[in-house]
Design a protein around this motif. Structure first.
Motif, PDB file in Angstrom:
ATOM      1  N   THR A 131      -7.216   4.618  -8.243  1.00  0.00           N
ATOM      2  CA  THR A 131      -5.781   4.585  -7.935  1.00  0.00           C
ATOM      3  C   THR A 131      -5.518   3.159  -7.479  1.00  0.00           C
ATOM      4  O   THR A 131      -5.505   2.860  -6.281  1.00  0.00           O
ATOM      5  CB  THR A 131      -5.416   5.604  -6.837  1.00  0.00           C
TER       6      THR A 131
ATOM      7  N   ILE B   7      -2.154  12.857   0.203  1.00  0.00           N
ATOM      8  CA  ILE B   7      -2.798  13.330  -1.021  1.00  0.00           C
ATOM      9  C   ILE B   7      -3.977  12.440  -1.426  1.00  0.00           C
ATOM     10  O   ILE B   7      -4.493  12.557  -2.537  1.00  0.00           O
ATOM     11  CB  ILE B   7      -1.786  13.419  -2.186  1.00  0.00           C
ATOM     12  N   CYS B   8      -4.426  11.589  -0.526  1.00  0.00           N
ATOM     13  CA  CYS B   8      -5.519  10.663  -0.836  1.00  0.00           C
ATOM     14  C   CYS B   8      -6.851  11.254  -0.390  1.00  0.00           C
ATOM     15  O   CYS B   8      -6.981  11.723   0.745  1.00  0.00           O
ATOM     16  CB  CYS B   8      -5.291   9.320  -0.145  1.00  0.00           C
TER      17      CYS B   8
ATOM     18  N   ASP C 194       0.221   7.261   0.490  1.00  0.00           N
ATOM     19  CA  ASP C 194      -0.500   8.334  -0.199  1.00  0.00           C
ATOM     20  C   ASP C 194      -1.400   9.163   0.717  1.00  0.00           C
ATOM     21  O   ASP C 194      -2.090  10.054   0.239  1.00  0.00           O
ATOM     22  CB  ASP C 194      -1.401   7.734  -1.295  1.00  0.00           C
ATOM     23  N   CYS C 195      -1.433   8.844   2.005  1.00  0.00           N
ATOM     24  CA  CYS C 195      -2.418   9.485   2.887  1.00  0.00           C
ATOM     25  C   CYS C 195      -2.462  11.010   2.761  1.00  0.00           C
ATOM     26  O   CYS C 195      -3.552  11.592   2.760  1.00  0.00           O
ATOM     27  CB  CYS C 195      -2.186   9.078   4.331  1.00  0.00           C
TER      28      CYS C 195
ATOM     29  N   THR D  16      -3.145   1.076  -7.258  1.00  0.00           N
ATOM     30  CA  THR D  16      -2.031   0.656  -6.416  1.00  0.00           C
ATOM     31  C   THR D  16      -2.472   0.548  -4.957  1.00  0.00           C
ATOM     32  O   THR D  16      -1.908  -0.220  -4.185  1.00  0.00           O
ATOM     33  CB  THR D  16      -0.864   1.659  -6.561  1.00  0.00           C
ATOM     34  N   ARG D  17      -3.500   1.300  -4.594  1.00  0.00           N
ATOM     35  CA  ARG D  17      -3.998   1.270  -3.211  1.00  0.00           C
ATOM     36  C   ARG D  17      -4.933   0.089  -2.954  1.00  0.00           C
ATOM     37  O   ARG D  17      -5.297  -0.173  -1.809  1.00  0.00           O
ATOM     38  CB  ARG D  17      -4.761   2.553  -2.905  1.00  0.00           C
TER      39      ARG D  17
ATOM     40  N   HIS E 263       0.845  -1.195   0.000  1.00  0.00           N
ATOM     41  CA  HIS E 263       0.000   0.000   0.000  1.00  0.00           C
ATOM     42  C   HIS E 263       0.886   1.253   0.000  1.00  0.00           C
ATOM     43  O   HIS E 263       1.786   1.382   0.827  1.00  0.00           O
ATOM     44  CB  HIS E 263      -0.909   0.011   1.223  1.00  0.00           C
ATOM     45  N   PRO E 264       0.648   2.173  -0.930  1.00  0.00           N
ATOM     46  CA  PRO E 264       1.517   3.361  -1.017  1.00  0.00           C
ATOM     47  C   PRO E 264       1.273   4.327   0.138  1.00  0.00           C
ATOM     48  O   PRO E 264       0.194   4.336   0.749  1.00  0.00           O
ATOM     49  CB  PRO E 264       1.106   3.985  -2.358  1.00  0.00           C
TER      50      PRO E 264
END
Length: 686
Positions: free
Chosen positions: A142, A100-101, A97-98, A144-145, A94-95
């Protein structure tokens, strides 16, 4: 009934209950990602692991049926370690990304990682990357998540009935997406955004616009169709930022249609924010006093029987009641809330309600559709029909145009004579309806907005009588409305008074000059050329067809900008609440009417919304209830010959049904892609 012990507490549960559900009965929280109450069990995230005594390893509580003498520990060291291990595996790829998510702040993965996760990460290898999928103009991906919970796949397959999402590959190479890359064609596709427990699926129109903690949340109801879906309006400052569903088991469960969810950007565009008066053929800005004086001057010397009022599809009960009182005071009997000309009979409430109720569909075993396509006229009613069909023992038969309803339908043909044959008992379907335990009939607006609509309605009522659709504790006669204001308008008597014209009569009289003034309360869904040379007052919130034709424009408030009552197709009275204020000089509709009545020297007898509502309930007690009361069965419709021409569907473009949607760029994109484009659904939308 199985009896088991959970964390030292003994509990007895119904057969078929899972261990996870048994835990919830005791108020014990068990984390989960893939499990959802309305979807079939997948058991693939393993986050809900608990310890069962005498079991060799932790069990997935969402998929394990509760059994006698089970002893479960939900918070033992073994269960906690198992969950930490599962969370650690989930976070491997899990990227980070928090920041910018869009899911940040309301993300199940964030919450459960804090509550049940490990306190550090041990993974040092590179994370995998997955190509994003293009699902259309509404859902942003997205991938990848994605944690492969498959909620979106199960929703599309089970609830929406559009089998377009699936998983390809195995293990680390598994990817969720459409089998052949294409936009999702479901009218309920936005619900997968709510179902996604991470940020893999988010709202494309809402992307990067606001954080959840910045938003002011207001509970309200939707008015873009007649279902009355319960919604939550999230706003920041003067702007509506998004619309989400609110749980109501009796109406929309926890789903909403894409039109309800994504049309909110239309609230910003083409708004009427000041009064206008037509001078030298052009609408020019004016003050409220100038606008009122222009209307009063035109009314001067004009008898009441030369004035008329038409209410639109989005009007609230209060504004229609106030306009009716204004017209009564002026002596005008000409008014109508049925701007599509539907031959709905206002004399019998049971004749214009969805009497079975939306939740009552789940008790039916046979359904006859007449001139309707519920999928596009009322998506949440269609979802409930599909839910009942999936359970088995439910047949759907249709007289009308053939469309994809997402469940099996026995098509009898599009010949109105078939309805008469069922009514007189000569068609085999009549015997099947009589033999059914809980039969229901759904009549669409497409069947009764024809010239012979009253005869079609009478034939449908005869079917209900002769085939036993109305029984003790069961009323199977249903009218499927497409306008949120329709039932409320009929309830408060916004129909022709004695000697008055209905919709067709008003337009005919306006064309000939018999009617000299027409007041449009947000009415835009008819040919404005038929108003002839009449003086037109348009009271509404968007610069749509009515405002373009108007001689005076009075800016009103949209449904998100006022407190108002709305009656859905079942007759359920619900309250919409103000989330933001109207733009500029726009005002709530009842206040405009009250202020204008004072200019005429005939002030309406209320000064506050509470006083107005007391008068409404006093005159129409049914509107004082907040539940659904059965309406007494009575005569309605006018018996007569039915024309041979096929039933036409009332909605040609699901995404362009009202001024708000027509102002929405998101709905315009959907219309271009799904309705006008070379798409599988082109045949569905005429």
């Amino acid at each position: 009934m199985p009896k088991l012990k959970i964390d030292g507490i003994e509990v007895e549960v119904p057969p078929g209950t899972t261990v996870l559900q048994a835990c919830e009965m005791l108020g014990i929280e068990v984390p989960r990602f893939c499990f959802h109450e309305r979807l079939e069990i997948a058991g693939n995230c393993r986050m809900c692991l608990v310890e069962q005594e005498k079991a060799p390893k932790p069990i997935a509580s969402c998929a394990m049926p509760a059994a006698d003498n089970m002893v479960i520990h939900t918070n033992s060291p073994r269960a906690r370690k198992a969950r930490q291990g599962v969370m650690e595996f989930l976070l491997i790829n899990h990227p980070l990304d928090c920041p910018i998510c869009d899911q940040g702040g309301e993300c199940d993965l964030q919450d459960q990682a804090m509550a049940y996760g490990f306190d550090r990460g041990r993974f040092r290898e590179n994370k995998r990357a997955v190509k994003d999928k293009e699902l259309g103009p509404l859902v942003k991906t997205t991938m990848t998540r994605c944690i492969h919970c498959t909620r979106c796949i199960r929703f599309a397959t089970e609830i929406a009935g559009v089998e377009e999402l699936g998983a390809t590959g195995r293990g680390e190479n598994m990817e969720v997406g459409t089998y052949v890359e294409k936009a999702l064609t479901s009218e309920l596709s936005g619900n997968i955004i709510d179902l996604c427990p991470v940020g893999a699926l988010t709202s494309k129109p809402y992307a990067f616009t606001a954080r959840s903690w910045e938003l002011r949340k207001t509970e309200s109801v939707d008015v873009l169709d007649a279902v009355g879906s319960n919604i939550r309006i999230d706003a920041r400052g003067p702007q509506v930022m998004r619309v989400l569903p609110r749980l109501n088991e009796a109406v929309n469960e926890e789903w909403i249609s894409d039109k309800t969810r994504f049309a909110y950007d239309g609230l910003l565009r083409q708004r009427l924010d000041r009064p206008y008066v037509r001078r030298d053929g052009k609408l020019v800005p004016a003050t409220w006093d100038e606008a009122f004086q222009a209307i009063a001057a035109r009314m001067q010397g004009l008898p009441g029987d030369r004035m008329a009022a038409i209410a639109g599809n989005l009007a609230c009960v209060e504004s229609m009641f106030a306009l009716r009182m204004l017209m009564d005071g002026l002596g005008s009997p000409h008014r109508d809330c049925r701007q599509d000309g539907a031959a709905v009979d206002p004399s019998a409430r049971a004749g214009y309600l969805f009497n079975t109720t939306i939740a009552g569909i789940e008790d039916a075993d046979l359904c006859l559709l007449v001139g309707t396509d519920p999928r596009w006229e009322a998506p949440l009613v269609n979802a409930r029909l599909r839910k009942r069909w999936r359970r088995g023992g439910f047949q759907v038969v249709r007289i009308g145009a053939t469309t994809d309803t997402t469940y099996a339908v026995e098509e009898l043909g599009n010949d109105p004579a078939l309805l008469s044959a069922v009514a007189d008992g000569s068609h085999p379907l009549a015997e099947r309806l009589k033999a059914a335990k809980a039969p229901m009939l759904i009549v669409g607006m497409g069947a009764i907005r024809r010239a012979d609509g009253a005869a079609v309605l009478a034939a449908a009522r005869k079917v209900a009588d002769t085939c036993g659709l109305v029984r003790d504790g069961w009323n199977g006669f249903n009218l499927l409305h497409t306008a949120a204001a329709r039932v409320g308008g009929l309830d408060v008597g916004f129909v022709p008074a004695s000697g008055g014209h209905g919709m067709g009569g008003i337009l005919g009289a306006a064309t000939t000059g018999e009617i000299g003034l027409v007041w449009l309360l947000g009415a835009d869904e008819f040919d404005m050329a038929r108003l002839g040379r009449a003086f037109v007052v348009y009271q509404g919130h968007h610069g749509d067809a009515g405002a373009h034709r108007a001689d005076v424009v009075l800016p009103g408030a949209a449904y998100t900008e006022k407190d108002g009552l709305y009656v859905n197709m079942e007759g359920r009275v619900q309250e919409g609440r103000r989330a933001v204020f109207p733009p500029g000089e726009a005002r709530e509709d009842w206040k405009i009417l009250r202020a204008f009545s004072a200019v005429l020297g005939r002030p309406l007898p209320f000064d506050t919304l509470e006083e107005l509502r007391r008068r409404i309930v006093s005159a129409h007690p049914a509107l004082g209830r907040r539940d659904v009361a059965p309406a007494p069965w009575a005569l309605f419709g006018v018996a007569g010959p039915i024309q041979a021409r096929p039933f036409a569907l009332p909605i040609a473009d699901f995404y362009m049904t009202d001024p708000i949607c027509r102002a929405s760029t998101t709905m315009a994109e959907c219309s271009d892609l799904y309705v006008r484009g070379d798409d599988a659904r082109t045949g569905t939308h005429g």
